[in-house]
Design a protein around this motif. Structure first.
Motif, mmCIF file in Angstrom:
data_model
loop_
_atom_site.group_PDB
_atom_site.id
_atom_site.type_symbol
_atom_site.label_atom_id
_atom_site.label_comp_id
_atom_site.label_asym_id
_atom_site.label_seq_id
_atom_site.Cartn_x
_atom_site.Cartn_y
_atom_site.Cartn_z
ATOM 1 N N LYS A 10 0.667 -0.863 0.869
ATOM 2 C CA LYS A 10 -0.069 0.493 0.203
ATOM 3 C C LYS A 10 0.797 0.941 -0.091
ATOM 4 O O LYS A 10 0.431 2.527 -0.228
ATOM 5 C CB LYS A 10 -1.196 -0.102 1.557
ATOM 6 C CG LYS A 10 -0.122 -0.119 2.584
ATOM 7 C CD LYS A 10 -1.031 -0.222 3.907
ATOM 8 C CE LYS A 10 -0.460 0.032 5.237
ATOM 9 N NZ LYS A 10 -1.461 0.567 6.162
ATOM 10 N N GLU A 11 2.496 1.349 -0.142
ATOM 11 C CA GLU A 11 2.751 2.158 0.068
ATOM 12 C C GLU A 11 4.113 2.255 -1.159
ATOM 13 O O GLU A 11 5.040 3.409 -1.229
ATOM 14 C CB GLU A 11 3.404 2.297 1.370
ATOM 15 C CG GLU A 11 2.925 3.028 2.550
ATOM 16 C CD GLU A 11 3.766 2.959 3.969
ATOM 17 O OE1 GLU A 11 3.343 3.271 5.294
ATOM 18 O OE2 GLU A 11 5.044 2.022 4.215
ATOM 19 N N ILE A 63 -0.684 8.516 -5.904
ATOM 20 C CA ILE A 63 -2.388 8.154 -6.760
ATOM 21 C C ILE A 63 -1.933 6.912 -6.330
ATOM 22 O O ILE A 63 -3.674 6.389 -6.625
ATOM 23 C CB ILE A 63 -2.724 9.229 -8.030
ATOM 24 C CG1 ILE A 63 -2.795 10.406 -7.560
ATOM 25 C CG2 ILE A 63 -3.710 8.528 -8.825
ATOM 26 C CD1 ILE A 63 -2.278 11.647 -9.095
ATOM 27 N N SER A 64 -1.738 6.247 -7.432
ATOM 28 C CA SER A 64 -1.785 4.913 -7.667
ATOM 29 C C SER A 64 -1.932 3.726 -6.828
ATOM 30 O O SER A 64 -2.792 2.768 -6.676
ATOM 31 C CB SER A 64 -0.835 4.439 -8.747
ATOM 32 O OG SER A 64 0.476 4.318 -7.412
ATOM 33 N N ASP A 65 -1.642 4.263 -5.233
ATOM 34 C CA ASP A 65 -1.053 3.995 -4.180
ATOM 35 C C ASP A 65 -2.485 3.821 -3.024
ATOM 36 O O ASP A 65 -3.509 3.325 -2.539
ATOM 37 C CB ASP A 65 -0.320 4.117 -2.880
ATOM 38 C CG ASP A 65 1.341 3.832 -2.579
ATOM 39 O OD1 ASP A 65 1.128 3.295 -3.257
ATOM 40 O OD2 ASP A 65 1.641 4.494 -2.631
ATOM 41 N N ARG A 66 -3.679 4.479 -3.730
ATOM 42 C CA ARG A 66 -5.000 5.071 -3.322
ATOM 43 C C ARG A 66 -6.464 4.565 -4.360
ATOM 44 O O ARG A 66 -7.282 4.215 -3.920
ATOM 45 C CB ARG A 66 -4.759 6.515 -3.276
ATOM 46 C CG ARG A 66 -4.358 7.342 -1.964
ATOM 47 C CD ARG A 66 -4.168 8.109 -1.727
ATOM 48 N NE ARG A 66 -2.999 8.467 -0.807
ATOM 49 C CZ ARG A 66 -2.136 7.989 -0.545
ATOM 50 N NH1 ARG A 66 -1.504 7.909 -1.301
ATOM 51 N NH2 ARG A 66 -1.264 8.362 0.795
ATOM 52 N N ILE A 67 -5.275 4.223 -5.646
ATOM 53 C CA ILE A 67 -6.455 4.168 -6.634
ATOM 54 C C ILE A 67 -6.262 2.749 -7.460
ATOM 55 O O ILE A 67 -7.448 2.278 -8.223
ATOM 56 C CB ILE A 67 -7.283 5.283 -7.690
ATOM 57 C CG1 ILE A 67 -5.747 5.444 -8.993
ATOM 58 C CG2 ILE A 67 -7.880 6.190 -6.771
ATOM 59 C CD1 ILE A 67 -6.563 6.227 -9.783
ATOM 60 N N GLY A 68 -5.116 2.316 -7.448
ATOM 61 C CA GLY A 68 -4.541 0.927 -7.863
ATOM 62 C C GLY A 68 -4.556 1.680 -9.552
ATOM 63 O O GLY A 68 -4.083 2.717 -9.984
ATOM 64 N N GLN A 103 -3.261 0.579 -16.308
ATOM 65 C CA GLN A 103 -4.072 1.874 -16.453
ATOM 66 C C GLN A 103 -3.389 3.056 -17.091
ATOM 67 O O GLN A 103 -2.917 4.009 -17.719
ATOM 68 C CB GLN A 103 -5.293 1.655 -16.105
ATOM 69 C CG GLN A 103 -5.919 0.537 -16.840
ATOM 70 C CD GLN A 103 -6.000 -0.826 -15.825
ATOM 71 O OE1 GLN A 103 -4.722 -0.680 -14.759
ATOM 72 N NE2 GLN A 103 -6.437 -1.929 -16.104
ATOM 73 N N LEU A 104 -3.271 2.969 -15.357
ATOM 74 C CA LEU A 104 -2.621 4.767 -15.271
ATOM 75 C C LEU A 104 -0.841 4.676 -16.538
ATOM 76 O O LEU A 104 -0.564 5.835 -17.246
ATOM 77 C CB LEU A 104 -1.982 5.058 -14.224
ATOM 78 C CG LEU A 104 -2.699 5.829 -12.998
ATOM 79 C CD1 LEU A 104 -2.418 5.255 -11.811
ATOM 80 C CD2 LEU A 104 -2.895 6.789 -13.241
ATOM 81 N N LEU A 105 -0.108 3.597 -16.511
ATOM 82 C CA LEU A 105 1.243 3.499 -17.464
ATOM 83 C C LEU A 105 0.824 3.968 -17.867
ATOM 84 O O LEU A 105 1.175 4.569 -19.584
ATOM 85 C CB LEU A 105 1.507 2.200 -17.033
ATOM 86 C CG LEU A 105 3.110 1.779 -17.840
ATOM 87 C CD1 LEU A 105 3.627 3.000 -17.792
ATOM 88 C CD2 LEU A 105 3.700 0.951 -17.251
ATOM 89 N N MET A 106 -0.497 2.880 -19.178
ATOM 90 C CA MET A 106 -0.453 2.986 -20.848
ATOM 91 C C MET A 106 -0.894 4.684 -21.005
ATOM 92 O O MET A 106 -0.940 5.596 -22.298
ATOM 93 C CB MET A 106 -1.890 2.180 -20.847
ATOM 94 C CG MET A 106 -1.509 0.472 -21.019
ATOM 95 S SD MET A 106 -2.419 -0.334 -21.333
ATOM 96 C CE MET A 106 -2.752 -0.439 -23.032
ATOM 97 N N ILE A 107 -2.034 5.093 -20.079
ATOM 98 C CA ILE A 107 -2.523 6.803 -20.449
ATOM 99 C C ILE A 107 -0.904 7.921 -20.503
ATOM 100 O O ILE A 107 -0.839 8.240 -21.929
ATOM 101 C CB ILE A 107 -3.030 6.738 -19.385
ATOM 102 C CG1 ILE A 107 -4.884 6.384 -19.354
ATOM 103 C CG2 ILE A 107 -3.995 8.594 -19.727
ATOM 104 C CD1 ILE A 107 -5.893 6.202 -18.260
#
Length: 396
Positions: free
Chosen positions: A135-136, A271-276, A280-284
């Motif tokens: 989570k961190e 942000i990714s720790d909070r929404i996972g 998808q974040l990487l591709m965008i």
């Protein structure tokens, strides 16, 4: 009792993060001390632009050689001595760059500097996997991966005034001494976790890496991300100089690029720790980098270059923490160093051949527009390679 001991050492994870980040930062400071000096040193040493690009390629030649061995050693024996020794070697060879009188000696020293720097990424990734819970990890890796843009930022801000005050040879010596000091500090201050060593065969990690298509496709995507990041860091100074602006103005643009790059990994990791949804974040982020690369390369005023430089830096480095976390979690703690060392071997092939190819395109065409379009193609291909990656099951 065991749980209480574990709880007691948890705050130390932030010291681990600080030390590993310092190690990673200095691998970028030593490599990016060269680009701001290209317009100064090339005429003095009677080199051409292909030779200048080859100095960056030389660094990455050494850098890729030690990626995989360092990963294996980090998993088997821990990371403290590996990180400290790497920094000391980088410092000694960078210091020696201040005494070169031609292309051959500089090329050899840049290869040796790369050999030292090549051990840091895998070892630092393993350390964070050991000390930080899932989570961190976005935040931790986001901070660690501020180092690439921080290295560009520090180099862009410090090298031009140091060159003006002391000369290019002293710049290398100052950077070399600072790097050695950090290496010594790491040796005395970094301690191992309870998971510092991995049991089993020396090559067990390879079975995990090469038997996992998720790691392989993510590593190939990293190749194309590195293509644009290192191409930008290598050639932006020369591009801005050709537009008719001073080295100091180019340093200002790259300072804003570095500030954007500092913010990007931290924000996206948090942000990714909070929404996972790290994939998808990487591709965008990859799909955003491509047009921003072309837009930045088309600017012709310092104001527009500075504004788009900040945007370019932010978008370029948003992707970095997700790439490393995915590879680390696909491999798990036990083989995180081997997986990241092997993956970074693929990443850095782009860093090794990219500066030379882009420099060659400049020698042939004399046109930087071609360079920016060639760099922009990289993140598009990276996004396509991530389509088959499955994040449903990852190891702790």
């Amino acid at each position: 009792m065991e749980q209480n001991q574990t709880d007691a050492i948890q705050p130390y994870r932030w010291m681990v993060l600080a030390l590993t980040s310092a190690c990673f930062l200095f691998t970028f400071i030593v490599r990016f001390t060269w680009p701001p000096l290209i317009p100064v040193v090339v005429p003095i040493l009677k080199m051409n632009m292909s030779d200048a690009g080859a100095f960056m390629s030389a660094f990455y030649l050494g850098y890729v050689i030690t990626q995989i061995p360092a990963g294996i050693l980090g998993d088997r024996f821990g990371v403290r001595l590996l990180l400290a020794g790497s920094l000391v070697l980088e410092g000694i060879t960078t210091f020696a760059m201040g005494s070169i009188d031609g292309y051959g000696a500089g090329f050899a020293l840049r290869v040796a500097t790369g050999l030292g720097a090549g051990a840091v990424y895998a070892a630092a990734s393993r350390a964070l996997m050991e000390w930080f819970p899932p989570k961190e990890r976005g935040t931790a890796f986001g901070i660690l991966l501020c180092a690439p843009s921080a290295g560009i930022l520090v180099s862009s801000m410090a090298v031009p005034p140091l060159n003006t005050a002391f000369g290019w040879d002293s710049v290398f010596q100052i950077v070399g001494i600072a790097t050695i000091v950090v290496g010594i500090a790491v040796y005395f201050m970094l301690r191992a976790s309870q998971q510092a060593k991995t049991s089993g065969g020396v090559f067990d990690g390879f079975k995990v890496v090469f038997g996992n298509k998720n790691i392989l496709f993510t590593a190939m995507a990293g190749f194309f991300l590195m293509w644009v990041e290192l191409g930008t860091a290598t050639w932006t100074f020369a591009h801005i100089k050709k537009l008719g602006f001073s080295l100091g103005m180019a340093g200002t643009v790259m300072t804003f690029y570095g500030v954007g790059g500092l913010l990007g990994p931290f924000v996206s990791g948090w942000i990714s720790d909070r929404i996972g949804h790290r994939k998808q974040l990487l591709m965008i982020s990859l799909l955003v980098i491509a047009p921003v690369t072309v837009i930045f390369g088309s600017q012709t005023t310092i104001t527009s270059l500075t504004i788009w430089g900040f945007i370019f830096g932010f978008t370029s480095y948003v992707a970095n923490p997700h790439l490393t976390i995915l590879i680390s979690e696909f491999a798990g703690k036990q083989f995180a160093a081997t997986a990241n060392g092997t993956s970074n071997f693929f990443f850095q092939m782009a860093s090794m051949i990219g500066p030379w190819i882009l420099g060659w395109s400049l020698d042939v065409t004399g046109n930087f527009t071609v360079v920016w379009w060639l760099m922009a193609a990289g993140p598009v291909l990276a996004a396509l390679l991530l389509i088959p990656v499955n994040t449903a099951n990852v190891a702790d």
